[in-house]
Design a protein around this motif. Structure first.
Motif, PDB file in Angstrom:
ATOM      1  N   VAL A  43       0.847  -1.496  -0.211  1.00 27.36           N
ATOM      2  CA  VAL A  43      -0.448  -0.193   0.018  1.00 27.36           C
ATOM      3  C   VAL A  43       0.976   1.259   0.147  1.00 27.36           C
ATOM      4  O   VAL A  43       1.677   1.682   0.775  1.00 27.36           O
ATOM      5  N   GLN A  44       0.395   1.928  -0.898  1.00 32.34           N
ATOM      6  CA  GLN A  44       1.652   3.061  -0.978  1.00 32.34           C
ATOM      7  C   GLN A  44       0.860   4.696  -0.314  1.00 32.34           C
ATOM      8  O   GLN A  44       1.599   5.236  -0.001  1.00 32.34           O
ATOM      9  N   TYR A  45       0.089   4.378   0.309  1.00 34.27           N
ATOM     10  CA  TYR A  45       0.009   5.098   1.966  1.00 34.27           C
ATOM     11  C   TYR A  45       0.003   5.008   3.169  1.00 34.27           C
ATOM     12  O   TYR A  45       0.058   3.441   3.741  1.00 34.27           O
ATOM     13  N   GLN A  46      -0.109   5.182   4.059  1.00 40.08           N
ATOM     14  CA  GLN A  46       0.326   5.271   5.783  1.00 40.08           C
ATOM     15  C   GLN A  46      -1.158   4.345   5.991  1.00 40.08           C
ATOM     16  O   GLN A  46      -2.248   3.844   5.541  1.00 40.08           O
ATOM     17  N   ALA A  47      -0.743   3.530   6.883  1.00 36.22           N
ATOM     18  CA  ALA A  47      -2.149   2.892   7.683  1.00 36.22           C
ATOM     19  C   ALA A  47      -3.360   3.705   8.138  1.00 36.22           C
ATOM     20  O   ALA A  47      -2.461   4.391   8.478  1.00 36.22           O
ATOM     21  N   ASP A  52      -5.279   1.364   2.447  1.00 33.73           N
ATOM     22  CA  ASP A  52      -5.273   0.259   3.422  1.00 33.73           C
ATOM     23  C   ASP A  52      -6.331   0.118   3.917  1.00 33.73           C
ATOM     24  O   ASP A  52      -5.686  -1.543   4.156  1.00 33.73           O
ATOM     25  N   GLU A  73       1.342  -4.563   3.514  1.00 32.66           N
ATOM     26  CA  GLU A  73       2.589  -3.849   3.982  1.00 32.66           C
ATOM     27  C   GLU A  73       2.348  -2.415   3.748  1.00 32.66           C
ATOM     28  O   GLU A  73       2.552  -1.907   1.884  1.00 32.66           O
ATOM     29  N   ASN A  74       2.626  -1.451   4.113  1.00 34.92           N
ATOM     30  CA  ASN A  74       3.061  -0.020   3.982  1.00 34.92           C
ATOM     31  C   ASN A  74       4.102   0.397   3.868  1.00 34.92           C
ATOM     32  O   ASN A  74       4.992   0.433   4.814  1.00 34.92           O
ATOM     33  N   ARG A  75       4.124   0.919   2.582  1.00 35.24           N
ATOM     34  CA  ARG A  75       5.391   1.687   2.012  1.00 35.24           C
ATOM     35  C   ARG A  75       5.361   2.968   1.182  1.00 35.24           C
ATOM     36  O   ARG A  75       5.114   3.695   0.309  1.00 35.24           O
ATOM     37  N   PRO A  76       4.805   4.264   2.172  1.00 31.92           N
ATOM     38  CA  PRO A  76       4.256   5.653   1.968  1.00 31.92           C
ATOM     39  C   PRO A  76       5.484   6.146   1.538  1.00 31.92           C
ATOM     40  O   PRO A  76       6.397   5.357   1.573  1.00 31.92           O
TER      41      PRO A  76
END
Length: 333
Positions: A43-47, A52, A73-76
């Protein structure tokens, strides 16, 4: 940026956009060996945000159907570039998926002169999970009751109205720029790092208007803290059925009709057999009443189309999206 019917239509992928997805390496035995280990949905953004939450809604039933854990998995960061690039460069074995909003695979192609990935070549579509509907809303102190009266108010007080957005080139910014050019309006653009702080400032009156997701704004609208004037799209939003579309109010320009999907994607060289297997599982998951209801509770509308349908929808939506972003005149490098 298409309506739900268009996302579900079977349209042959064409030209350079369709080729990478349609001609990925074929390996009939790949599906039999898949999956061999836990899967990750990047996911490109925060939890905590809509993307998300959607990933977690899908991950649980997908894990049960595949017999392997599915980890979100968050990778913002960097407007979705970090997470998108990670998946584009991951092993094309079906174990790493991307859940993306439209911006990183469309708007970023205009906003940045150089990206570390090219979504048209490095990624392939798996499925459009849903369309995230948006709504034009104002602070209750703004006396406008519909879009025409808002235009009149802004025209009578140039430079005093501010439109909040979640970043340069995003949908609310596109609409703000279009309004300025089309109706001769002078407004300010205020960019935030996310919808949460933008909505808080709209409720507090720091900005007077925005176009935001139904997911984020509907609770404030229901509580009387915001007033909804129009929903974007060709039909009313299920999450706000009482709010008319722009078209119902006489404004039929493409910028007011464009809605984008939240999509699952894979590295482009992922074998067709694995893509088809995952595509069938995802379509079945989105079609289940329990999952569809959870998606609708987010203010979104379920789609769950096939890899071929999602690829065709992206090929059709991309030039429209890129034109709308170009019209803002904004670049970020």
């Amino acid at each position: 940026m298409l309506n739900r019917r268009q996302f579900g239509a079977v349209v042959p992928a064409c030209g350079a956009l369709g080729a990478p997805w349609a001609r990925a390496a074929a390996d009939p035995s790949a599906s039999a060996r898949f999956p061999q280990r836990p899967l990750r949905i990047i996911v490109q953004y925060q939890a905590g945000g809509m993307t998300d939450t959607l990933a977690r809604i899908v991950a649980e039933p997908l894990s049960k159907r595949l017999g392997q854990p599915v980890i979100v998995e968050n990778r913002p960061g960097a407007g979705g570039i970090i997470g998108t690039d990670h998946v584009a460069k991951s092993d094309p074995d079906g174990h790493t998926l991307l859940l993306t909003t439209p911006a990183p695979i469309a708007a970023n192609l205009v906003l940045y002169s150089k990206l570390p990935y090219d979504p048209r070549k490095d990624l392939r579509m798996l499925s459009d999970l849903c369309t995230a509907r948006t709504v034009l809303a104002v602070n209750p102190k703004v006396p406008a009751k519909d879009f025409a009266s808002l235009i009149a108010l802004i025209k009578a007080a140039p430079g005093t109205f501010a439109m909040g957005s979640w970043g340069a080139g995003t949908q609310p910014h596109q609409i703000q720029v279009f309004m300025g050019k089309q109706y001769g309006l002078e407004t300010m653009h205020v960019a935030y790092k996310g919808e949460g702080p933008m909505a808080a400032d709209l409720v507090g009156g720091t900005v007077q208007m925005t176009v935001g997701s139904v997911t984020t704004l509907a609770p404030h609208i229901a509580a009387g803290k915001l007033r909804a004037l129009a929903v974007v799209g060709r039909t009313r939003a299920k999450g706000l059925p009482q709010v008319p579309t722009f078209a119902e109010q006489g404004f039929t320009d493409e910028v007011y009709a464009s809605v984008g999907p939240l999509s699952l994607m894979l590295p482009t060289k992922t074998p067709d057999a694995i893509v088809e297997r995952l595509g069938q599982e995802v379509q079945a998951i989105v079609a289940t009443p329990a999952v569809a209801q959870r998606i609708e509770a987010l203010g979104a509308e379920p789609v769950g189309n096939s890899p071929q349908q999602a690829a065709a929808a992206y090929a059709a939506f991309l030039p429209i999206s890129m034109k709308l972003v170009r019209d803002t005149g904004v670049t970020l490098d």
